[in-house]
Design a protein around this motif. Structure first.
Motif, mmCIF file in Angstrom:
data_model
loop_
_atom_site.group_PDB
_atom_site.id
_atom_site.type_symbol
_atom_site.label_atom_id
_atom_site.label_comp_id
_atom_site.label_asym_id
_atom_site.label_seq_id
_atom_site.Cartn_x
_atom_site.Cartn_y
_atom_site.Cartn_z
ATOM 1 N N PHE A 49 0.813 -1.214 0.000
ATOM 2 C CA PHE A 49 0.000 0.000 0.000
ATOM 3 C C PHE A 49 0.846 1.264 0.000
ATOM 4 C CE2 PHE A 49 0.337 -0.915 4.581
ATOM 5 C CZ PHE A 49 0.809 0.299 5.049
ATOM 6 N N SER A 50 2.151 1.138 0.285
ATOM 7 C CA SER A 50 3.011 2.314 0.298
ATOM 8 C C SER A 50 3.852 2.419 -0.968
ATOM 9 C CB SER A 50 3.929 2.297 1.522
ATOM 10 O OG SER A 50 4.727 1.130 1.525
ATOM 11 N N THR A 51 4.261 1.290 -1.509
ATOM 12 C CA THR A 51 5.053 1.259 -2.737
ATOM 13 C C THR A 51 5.025 -0.174 -3.259
ATOM 14 O OG1 THR A 51 7.229 1.752 -3.685
ATOM 15 C CG2 THR A 51 7.206 0.922 -1.427
ATOM 16 N N SER A 52 6.014 -0.575 -4.031
ATOM 17 C CA SER A 52 6.022 -1.911 -4.620
ATOM 18 C C SER A 52 6.623 -2.933 -3.666
ATOM 19 C CB SER A 52 6.834 -1.891 -5.921
ATOM 20 O OG SER A 52 7.100 -3.196 -6.374
ATOM 21 N N ALA A 53 6.052 -4.150 -3.672
ATOM 22 C CA ALA A 53 6.597 -5.227 -2.849
ATOM 23 C C ALA A 53 8.022 -5.578 -3.254
ATOM 24 C CB ALA A 53 5.703 -6.466 -2.960
ATOM 25 N N GLU A 54 8.406 -5.228 -4.468
ATOM 26 C CA GLU A 54 9.736 -5.553 -4.962
ATOM 27 C C GLU A 54 10.819 -4.593 -4.478
ATOM 28 O OE1 GLU A 54 6.995 -5.627 -6.840
ATOM 29 O OE2 GLU A 54 6.910 -7.793 -7.241
ATOM 30 N N GLU A 55 10.427 -3.550 -3.736
ATOM 31 C CA GLU A 55 11.426 -2.621 -3.202
ATOM 32 C C GLU A 55 12.294 -3.332 -2.157
ATOM 33 O OE1 GLU A 55 12.019 0.810 -4.025
ATOM 34 O OE2 GLU A 55 10.915 0.039 -5.743
ATOM 35 N N PRO A 56 13.508 -2.845 -1.912
ATOM 36 C CA PRO A 56 14.413 -3.527 -0.971
ATOM 37 C C PRO A 56 13.856 -3.580 0.442
ATOM 38 C CG PRO A 56 15.608 -1.914 -2.306
ATOM 39 C CD PRO A 56 14.157 -1.692 -2.571
ATOM 40 N N MET A 57 14.175 -4.675 1.127
ATOM 41 C CA MET A 57 13.785 -4.817 2.532
ATOM 42 C C MET A 57 14.832 -5.689 3.220
ATOM 43 S SD MET A 57 11.802 -3.981 4.942
ATOM 44 C CE MET A 57 10.691 -3.039 3.881
ATOM 45 N N LEU A 58 15.252 -5.288 4.418
ATOM 46 C CA LEU A 58 16.216 -6.048 5.202
ATOM 47 C C LEU A 58 15.525 -6.701 6.396
ATOM 48 C CD1 LEU A 58 19.298 -3.625 5.322
ATOM 49 C CD2 LEU A 58 18.822 -5.482 3.706
ATOM 50 N N GLU A 59 16.055 -7.833 6.817
ATOM 51 C CA GLU A 59 15.518 -8.524 7.989
ATOM 52 C C GLU A 59 15.773 -7.680 9.233
ATOM 53 O OE1 GLU A 59 14.881 -10.688 11.385
ATOM 54 O OE2 GLU A 59 16.957 -10.228 10.825
ATOM 55 N N ALA A 60 14.766 -7.598 10.094
ATOM 56 C CA ALA A 60 14.759 -6.596 11.156
ATOM 57 C C ALA A 60 15.837 -6.807 12.209
ATOM 58 C CB ALA A 60 13.369 -6.582 11.817
ATOM 59 N N TYR A 61 15.920 -7.994 12.782
ATOM 60 C CA TYR A 61 16.815 -8.175 13.916
ATOM 61 C C TYR A 61 18.279 -8.232 13.499
ATOM 62 C CZ TYR A 61 12.997 -8.454 17.182
ATOM 63 O OH TYR A 61 11.907 -8.128 17.967
ATOM 64 N N THR A 62 18.557 -8.686 12.293
ATOM 65 C CA THR A 62 19.926 -8.603 11.782
ATOM 66 C C THR A 62 20.337 -7.142 11.651
ATOM 67 O OG1 THR A 62 19.483 -10.607 10.497
ATOM 68 C CG2 THR A 62 21.484 -9.388 9.960
ATOM 69 N N THR A 63 19.404 -6.326 11.144
ATOM 70 C CA THR A 63 19.658 -4.889 10.994
ATOM 71 C C THR A 63 19.929 -4.239 12.345
ATOM 72 O OG1 THR A 63 18.237 -4.816 9.036
ATOM 73 C CG2 THR A 63 18.689 -2.723 10.147
ATOM 74 N N LEU A 64 19.133 -4.565 13.348
ATOM 75 C CA LEU A 64 19.329 -3.965 14.667
ATOM 76 C C LEU A 64 20.618 -4.445 15.322
ATOM 77 C CD1 LEU A 64 15.702 -4.056 16.112
ATOM 78 C CD2 LEU A 64 16.900 -2.123 15.078
ATOM 79 N N GLY A 65 21.002 -5.690 15.063
ATOM 80 C CA GLY A 65 22.273 -6.172 15.585
ATOM 81 C C GLY A 65 23.442 -5.379 15.020
#
Length: 290
Positions: A49-65
């Protein structure tokens, strides 16, 4: 009033090799500016609903680590963890690890999860809404047990754990704060009253937030819970840099409701966004609200 930065979009910059240094620099600048919390989403596909599902996304807890090693003071959390994405015992261990490695700066943000496309795509079980909330309640119970001195079993309807051993224990005392996200009046806010240290609702309007907090107050009365012991946080949708005075004025209205933290989302290059938060002294101005 504290300001949190919710980093929800990994599309800028476009080059994957620049994601890590951009994240680190954004967090560094934000922390120096006085931003008190850094959060990411728990998604594997960008929200459609905000943009395309194909946009980049990182796994959350790896990012926070990764960010735990790049920051010193900011609270680190997921806004919010999808209950279906990790077994509860493992989730408690993941958050414990983040807490230990960050020096006691983790918090568990959690909700019932909803994004069925990514769940079906990646093989995550899709279950009815009622079951998701049952699993959410059991997950909250399991995390609290794993963060206690009780190493015994847990026997729930959906999850059975032979042991709840968790060594080392979190550095946060008595455990990493639990934030439940969402404004559902019958189930979500009731779980906040029963289990959470904080709630998070979407700031679509002052009237709506005031209503949600009134509902929470009612659930607290029913659960014999001190309403004032629960921290109230709000995602503010108004871009802070378009009209700084208007943003501060809106946050002041939330503060009057008892809200103590608001999250804002970058609407431009994230490093530039953090730099301009600092230039306009927005975290400092919000602190002055009390």
């Amino acid at each position: 009033m504290r300001l949190g930065l919710h980093y929800w979009n990994f599309s800028t910059p476009a080059e994957p090799a620049l994601l890590a240094p951009t994240l680190a620099e954004t967090a560094r600048v934000a922390e120096q500016a006085g931003v008190s919390a850094f959060t990411v989403m728990d998604h594997y596909f960008q929200m459609e609903f905000s943009t395309s599902a194909e946009e980049p996304m990182l796994e959350a807890y790896t990012t926070l680590g990764y960010l735990a090693a790049k920051t010193e003071r900011m609270t680190l959390g997921v806004l919010v963890t999808g209950v279906m994405y990790r077994y509860p015992g493992l989730l408690a261990k993941i958050v414990t690890t983040l807490d230990v490695l960050s020096g006691g700066r983790a918090r568990l943000g959690i909700g019932a999860s909803w994004y069925e496309r990514e769940q079906r795509a990646l093989g995550v079980p899709v279950v009815p809404v009622k079951e998701r909330f049952e699993r959410l309640e059991e997950t909250l119970q399991i995390c609290r047990q794993m963060w206690s001195d009780d190493n015994g079993p847990f026997d729930g309807r959906h999850y059975q754990l032979a042991e709840t051993l968790n060594v080392p224990a979190p550095l946060s005392r008595p455990y990493p704060p639990i934030m439940i996200g969402g404004g559902g009046e019958q189930r979500t806010l009731r779980l906040v009253a029963r289990y959470a240290d904080a709630c998070n609702v979407f700031g679509n309007s002052l009237t709506e937030v005031a209503h949600k907090l009134d509902v929470l107050r009612g659930h607290c009365a029913a659960e014999d819970r001190d309403y004032d012991s629960i921290e109230k946080t709000v995602v503010v949708t108004r871009p802070p840099l378009t009209d700084v005075d208007a943003f501060v004025a809106e946050v002041a209205e939330y503060a009057a409701l008892g809200v103590t933290e608001v999250q804002t989302m970058p609407d431009r290059h994230p490093v530039e966004f953090a730099q301009q938060l600092a230039e306009h002294r927005i975290p400092e101005r919000l602190t002055d609200l009390g």
